[in-house]
Write an enzyme that holds these catalytic residues in place. Structure first.
Site, mmCIF file in Angstrom:
data_model
loop_
_atom_site.group_PDB
_atom_site.id
_atom_site.type_symbol
_atom_site.label_atom_id
_atom_site.label_comp_id
_atom_site.label_asym_id
_atom_site.label_seq_id
_atom_site.Cartn_x
_atom_site.Cartn_y
_atom_site.Cartn_z
ATOM 1 N N SER A 168 1.087 -0.869 0.488
ATOM 2 C CA SER A 168 0.126 0.414 -0.167
ATOM 3 C C SER A 168 0.832 1.332 -0.173
ATOM 4 O O SER A 168 0.603 2.563 -0.323
ATOM 5 C CB SER A 168 -0.689 0.148 1.267
ATOM 6 N N LYS A 178 0.733 4.316 6.800
ATOM 7 C CA LYS A 178 0.007 5.287 6.047
ATOM 8 C C LYS A 178 0.789 6.259 6.109
ATOM 9 O O LYS A 178 1.139 7.162 6.961
ATOM 10 C CB LYS A 178 -1.262 5.344 5.713
#
Length: 248
Positions: free
Chosen positions: A59, A132
């Site tokens: 990701s 993230k």
């Protein structure tokens, strides 16, 4: 006379042997003390300062590649505040990660893994955390996407050089969204925008895709392994210039 000389030699040999034995014991004692101090220091560093994690997914590509190891500054956010663009490690806010069955390890391997985790050289709980980039801080208004495919924060369009997009794609998010970040929370996104289950795709969870700041373990600041991936992880202040002025 000969007997006295022999006795003296035996005494000297015995004395030398005793000294050697004592020196060996002292060396082993010092070695043990050094080892215990090193373990204690490593534990304190891991607990209060920095910690290692590995990247379990794609990701964050191309910034972070799966199985990269990163070093995380645990003084963030307790001592140093979180900033726009920070790459943060956080505990699952609930519903982001699928249920994972515990795997049994042989006792010896489990013991070694526990020790390495204790001193911060391994991170067996990496799969229970996420990595993230922080896009929205408390109070921020985050919208995507404008006519150029850009995301904006507090009315400021972002030109994001760290974002990985599929060939020919210019829109930084497949899906549009319009959110205001609540108090004590964050809006986070992966750099691999078309392959990241981030805040955008967790709006059905109890916290609506927002991450409580209390769940943040720290800010990743360096890729430590493999060596050919070594890099400092910046937060691109130029990308978010002017965003704070529009907050509120």
């Amino acid at each position: 006379m000969t007997e006295e000389i022999s006795t003296t030699r035996i005494d000297r040999a015995g004395s030398t042997s005793a000294r050697r034995k004592k020196s060996t014991l002292l060396f082993l004692r010092d070695l043990l003390v050094i080892f215990l101090v090193a373990v204690l220091v490593s534990f304190l560093i891991k607990t209060f300062l920095i910690r290692s994690f590995f990247i379990p997914s794609q990701s964050m590509e191309e910034t972070l590649v799966m199985d990269d190891r990163i070093i995380v500054n645990q003084l963030v956010p307790e001592v140093t505040p979180i900033e726009h663009g920070d790459v943060v490690v956080f505990k699952d806010p609930g519903g982001w990660l699928p249920a994972r069955a515990e795997t049994e390890q042989p006792p010896l391997i489990a013991a070694v893994d526990w020790f390495l985790a204790f001193v911060g050289l391994s991170a067996p709980d990496s799969n229970d955390h996420l990595v993230k980039r922080v896009i929205g801080l408390p109070g921020d208004h985050v919208i995507c996407c404008n006519a150029l495919g850009q995301m904006s924060v507090n009315g400021v369009p972002l030109d994001e050089p760290y974002v990985a997009l599929p060939p020919g794609e210019t829109k930084v998010s497949r899906d549009d969204f319009d959110v205001t970040v609540p108090d004590d929370s964050l809006w986070v996104m992966g750099d691999n925008r078309y392959n990241s289950k981030d805040s955008r795709y967790n709006t059905e969870t109890p916290l609506k895709g927002f991450v409580p700041i209390d769940n943040v373990v720290g800010r990743a600041f360096v890729v430590s392994w493999p060596i050919d991936h070594w890099a400092w992880l910046g937060n691109y202040p130029e990308v978010f210039a002017g965003v704070d002025e529009g907050a509120g």
